[in-house]
Design a protein around this motif. Structure first.
Motif, short mmCIF file in Angstrom:
data_model
loop_
_atom_site.label_atom_id
_atom_site.label_comp_id
_atom_site.label_asym_id
_atom_site.label_seq_id
_atom_site.Cartn_x
_atom_site.Cartn_y
_atom_site.Cartn_z
N GLU A 97 -75.64 -42.85 35.55
CA GLU A 97 -76.18 -42.01 34.49
C GLU A 97 -76.51 -42.84 33.24
O GLU A 97 -77.57 -42.70 32.64
CB GLU A 97 -75.19 -40.90 34.13
N ARG A 98 -75.59 -43.74 32.88
CA ARG A 98 -75.81 -44.62 31.73
C ARG A 98 -76.98 -45.56 31.97
O ARG A 98 -77.84 -45.74 31.10
CB ARG A 98 -74.53 -45.40 31.44
N ARG A 99 -77.03 -46.17 33.14
CA ARG A 99 -78.12 -47.08 33.47
C ARG A 99 -79.47 -46.37 33.43
O ARG A 99 -80.46 -46.89 32.88
CB ARG A 99 -77.89 -47.70 34.85
N TYR A 100 -79.54 -45.16 34.01
CA TYR A 100 -80.82 -44.45 34.07
C TYR A 100 -81.29 -44.07 32.66
O TYR A 100 -82.49 -44.12 32.37
CB TYR A 100 -80.69 -43.21 34.94
N GLN A 101 -80.35 -43.75 31.77
CA GLN A 101 -80.71 -43.48 30.38
C GLN A 101 -81.35 -44.73 29.76
O GLN A 101 -82.34 -44.64 29.03
CB GLN A 101 -79.47 -43.08 29.58
N HIS A 102 -80.78 -45.89 30.04
CA HIS A 102 -81.34 -47.14 29.53
C HIS A 102 -82.73 -47.40 30.10
O HIS A 102 -83.63 -47.87 29.38
CB HIS A 102 -80.42 -48.32 29.86
N MET A 103 -82.92 -47.11 31.38
CA MET A 103 -84.23 -47.30 32.01
C MET A 103 -85.29 -46.42 31.35
O MET A 103 -86.42 -46.87 31.08
CB MET A 103 -84.15 -46.99 33.51
N ARG A 104 -84.93 -45.17 31.10
CA ARG A 104 -85.87 -44.25 30.45
C ARG A 104 -86.19 -44.70 29.03
O ARG A 104 -87.36 -44.72 28.62
CB ARG A 104 -85.27 -42.84 30.45
N MET A 105 -85.15 -45.06 28.29
CA MET A 105 -85.35 -45.49 26.91
C MET A 105 -86.16 -46.79 26.83
O MET A 105 -87.05 -46.92 25.98
CB MET A 105 -83.99 -45.70 26.23
N HIS A 106 -85.84 -47.74 27.70
CA HIS A 106 -86.53 -49.02 27.65
C HIS A 106 -88.03 -48.83 27.91
O HIS A 106 -88.88 -49.42 27.24
CB HIS A 106 -85.94 -49.99 28.68
N THR A 107 -88.35 -47.98 28.88
CA THR A 107 -89.75 -47.71 29.18
C THR A 107 -90.43 -47.04 28.00
O THR A 107 -91.60 -47.33 27.67
CB THR A 107 -89.87 -46.84 30.44
N CYS A 108 -89.72 -46.14 27.34
CA CYS A 108 -90.28 -45.44 26.18
C CYS A 108 -90.61 -46.43 25.06
O CYS A 108 -91.61 -46.27 24.35
CB CYS A 108 -89.30 -44.37 25.69
N LEU A 109 -89.79 -47.46 24.89
CA LEU A 109 -90.06 -48.45 23.84
C LEU A 109 -91.33 -49.23 24.13
O LEU A 109 -92.02 -49.67 23.20
CB LEU A 109 -88.87 -49.40 23.69
N HIS A 110 -91.66 -49.40 25.41
CA HIS A 110 -92.93 -50.04 25.75
C HIS A 110 -94.10 -49.17 25.30
O HIS A 110 -95.12 -49.67 24.83
CB HIS A 110 -93.00 -50.30 27.26
#
Length: 240
Positions: A97-110
């Protein structure tokens, strides 16, 4: 033989578990022959989770980092490293759950990089909020407009692709992206994240496969940190 860890998180970012043998145990933690645990870097925190030992017990993974000298080696900081031995086979389990939140956020920053035409000077990714710092002497940024633009790109369901390019492309990619945060380079190659027609830049982090997975976001705050620095803070929108 040179110690190195195979980066499974590059190959299979959606995989939750894996099996590996312990390569070494040292002051920095425990090194495995391969891992899904992403190491701290590029503003993205190291993954957490646990390792299941042959006797059925579990060792909590508190964090993950690359070796400061041998960048191909990844260390896992454990709550109880004494329970492991070199050569032992373990099963790694991510805090997904924590990792997937980071994946979503990181993509959003792009996506945010594609909206703001300025060099990035800092980045910090969290499970709920994230920030990017931009070199902007004067700012006419508007929170509401940025929120609308981001959600339009998210709802467009754009594909997010990852591939590797030779080191000879490194400088060109830096100039193209305008990013002042040096991206990682492994085995003479640089990893690139491409959202076709929107954003292309070198990045070693983990990302979702489609922007729609990010979900609704909000530009929460715009701060003036210095004469040439504007900080944009994003968060996931609360959806009932």
């Amino acid at each position: 033989m040179t110690l190195q860890t195979r980066s499974l998180f590059d190959e299979s970012p959606y995989q939750h578990t894996f099996t590996a043998r312990v390569l070494a145990i040292g002051e920095l933690g425990v090194a495995l022959e391969q891992t899904l645990f992403y190491p701290t870097g590029g503003g993205q925190p190291g993954d957490q989770g646990h390792l299941l030992l042959p006797d059925g017990s579990a060792a909590t993974v508190l964090g993950t980092q690359r070796d400061p000298l041998l960048r191909s080696l990844i260390w896992h900081q454990l709550e109880n490293p004494a329970a492991l031995q070199a050569g032992q086979e373990v099963q790694g389990c991510l805090n997904w759950e924590r990792r997937y939140q980071h994946m979503r956020m990181h993509t959003c920053l792009h996506l945010l990089c594609s909206i703001i035409d300025a060099p990035v000077t800092g980045c910090s990714i969290g499970a709920e909020k994230s920030r990017l710092d931009f070199d902007l002497p004067e700012s006419t940024l508007d929170k509401e407009q940025i929120t609308r633009s981001l959600n339009e790109l998210i709802n467009a369901a754009l594909d997010v692709r990852a591939h590797e390019l030779p080191a000879s492309e490194y400088r060109r990619l830096l100039e193209l992206s305008g990013n002042r945060i040096p991206p990682p380079m492994t085995h003479g190659k640089v990893r690139v994240i491409d959202i076709p027609g929107v954003d292309l830049q070198p990045c070693g982090g983990t990302h979702v496969h489609n922007t729609q997975e990010i979900g609704p976001v909000v530009c929460d705050k715009i701060e003036k940190k210095s004469r040439h620095n504007r900080r944009l803070i994003l968060r996931f929108a609360c959806v009932s």
